[in-house]
Design a protein around this motif. Structure first.
Motif, short mmCIF file in Angstrom:
data_model
loop_
_atom_site.label_atom_id
_atom_site.label_comp_id
_atom_site.label_asym_id
_atom_site.label_seq_id
_atom_site.Cartn_x
_atom_site.Cartn_y
_atom_site.Cartn_z
N VAL A 146 0.94 -1.10 0.07
CA VAL A 146 0.04 0.04 0.05
C VAL A 146 0.92 1.34 0.07
CG1 VAL A 146 -1.60 1.32 1.37
CG2 VAL A 146 -1.78 -1.07 1.27
N VAL A 147 0.70 2.00 -1.01
CA VAL A 147 1.26 3.60 -0.87
C VAL A 147 0.24 4.55 -0.32
CG1 VAL A 147 2.40 5.10 -2.54
CG2 VAL A 147 2.60 2.62 -3.01
N GLY A 148 0.83 5.16 0.78
CA GLY A 148 -0.40 6.05 1.38
C GLY A 148 0.11 6.37 2.59
N ARG A 149 -0.75 7.17 3.27
CA ARG A 149 -0.16 7.71 4.58
C ARG A 149 -0.16 7.02 5.52
NH1 ARG A 149 -0.74 13.37 5.82
NH2 ARG A 149 -1.34 14.73 3.77
N LEU A 150 0.38 7.00 6.60
CA LEU A 150 0.82 6.36 7.95
C LEU A 150 -0.55 6.24 8.52
CD1 LEU A 150 2.62 4.62 9.63
CD2 LEU A 150 3.15 6.77 10.59
N ALA A 151 -0.87 4.98 8.81
CA ALA A 151 -2.42 4.83 9.59
C ALA A 151 -2.13 5.10 11.22
CB ALA A 151 -2.83 3.52 9.24
N ALA A 152 -3.17 5.04 11.85
CA ALA A 152 -2.91 5.18 13.43
C ALA A 152 -2.35 3.90 13.92
CB ALA A 152 -4.22 5.44 14.02
N PRO A 153 -1.64 3.81 14.82
CA PRO A 153 -0.64 2.96 15.47
C PRO A 153 -1.58 1.62 15.57
CG PRO A 153 -0.33 4.95 16.58
CD PRO A 153 -1.42 5.15 15.88
N GLU A 154 -2.95 1.75 16.08
CA GLU A 154 -3.63 0.49 16.24
C GLU A 154 -3.83 -0.14 14.98
OE1 GLU A 154 -6.52 4.05 16.38
OE2 GLU A 154 -4.40 3.49 17.38
N GLU A 155 -3.95 0.66 13.99
CA GLU A 155 -4.32 0.09 12.56
C GLU A 155 -3.17 -0.48 11.92
OE1 GLU A 155 -6.54 2.92 10.17
OE2 GLU A 155 -7.26 3.53 11.99
N MET A 156 -1.94 -0.24 12.43
CA MET A 156 -0.65 -0.77 11.86
C MET A 156 -0.20 -2.18 12.50
SD MET A 156 0.07 0.97 9.61
CE MET A 156 1.78 0.73 9.16
N ARG A 157 -0.90 -2.77 13.30
CA ARG A 157 -0.45 -4.16 13.82
C ARG A 157 -0.43 -5.25 12.77
NH1 ARG A 157 -4.62 -2.85 17.98
NH2 ARG A 157 -3.43 -2.04 19.53
N GLY A 158 0.90 -5.87 12.68
CA GLY A 158 1.17 -6.73 11.70
C GLY A 158 1.72 -6.02 10.28
N LEU A 159 1.76 -4.88 10.43
CA LEU A 159 2.35 -4.20 8.96
C LEU A 159 3.63 -3.45 9.45
CD1 LEU A 159 -1.16 -2.74 8.03
CD2 LEU A 159 -0.12 -4.81 7.23
N VAL A 160 4.27 -3.16 8.35
CA VAL A 160 5.44 -2.13 8.47
C VAL A 160 5.38 -1.24 7.43
CG1 VAL A 160 7.20 -4.02 9.58
CG2 VAL A 160 6.83 -3.68 7.08
#
Length: 186
Positions: free
Chosen positions: A41-55
């Motif tokens: 995904v190319v885009g804005r950094l999501a909120a921390p709780e939405e980034m679980r399991g992602l880098v």
């Protein structure tokens, strides 16, 4: 703004490679990334709780702009204030919505109600060009229109609270395939 150039560089680097581009709200794209439907995904950094399991790998910082039609009354007289004009805001759940709300709070104002909620270029541009509406949108979405003079950005002073990181998001612990790696390099 960044993906069209990257797509062209990808095509030059990987002749015959296949690039499928999907657009949508950040939450939906991140969900598809987690499911394996998307590789990147190319885009804005999501909120921390939405980034679980992602880098996330930051590429740059993107400002938000208050965009109007050329000749809009606020260009010549910003003291008239935004409250006198209909506002187009990102919908709730859009990554930039809290940033826009923080901007108003930093001015001692309640976050305003939106006449329309969208991050769609076609919809926002059409409304702004045909009215006195003010649209808060990521500057990269409207950069070409600003450069061409078909839209104008208001000078609202320091908008640092509305800037945010844009980059590449992928699943943690998974190795990107050759085509995804080619796009990431591009």
């Amino acid at each position: 703004r960044i993906l069209p150039r990257a797509a062209l560089a990808f095509a030059a680097e990987i002749p015959g490679g296949s690039l499928r581009v999907t657009t949508g709200p950040n939450w939906l794209l991140l969900s598809q990334l987690r499911e394996g439907t998307l590789d990147l995904v190319v885009g804005r950094l999501a909120a921390p709780e939405e980034m679980r399991g992602l880098v996330f790998e930051q590429l740059y910082v993107e400002p938000v702009a208050a965009v109007v039609r050329p000749g809009h009354p606020l260009i010549a007289a910003p003291a008239l204030g935004l409250a006198a004009f209909p506002l187009i805001l990102p919908p709730p759940g859009a990554v930039i919505r809290p940033a826009v709300e923080r901007h108003f709070l930093s001015l001692g104002l309640e976050p305003p109600a939106a006449a329309v909620e969208t991050v769609s270029l076609a919809v926002g541009r059409g409304i702004v060009q045909a009215s006195d509406a003010v649209w808060f949108i990521s500057r990269g979405v409207v950069e070409a229109e600003l450069d061409a003079g078909v839209l104008a950005a208001l000078d609202l002073g320091d908008l640092k609270l509305m800037a945010g990181p844009v980059g590449l998001t992928r699943r943690a612990g998974s190795e990107a395939g050759p085509e995804a790696q080619g796009l990431m390099r591009a």
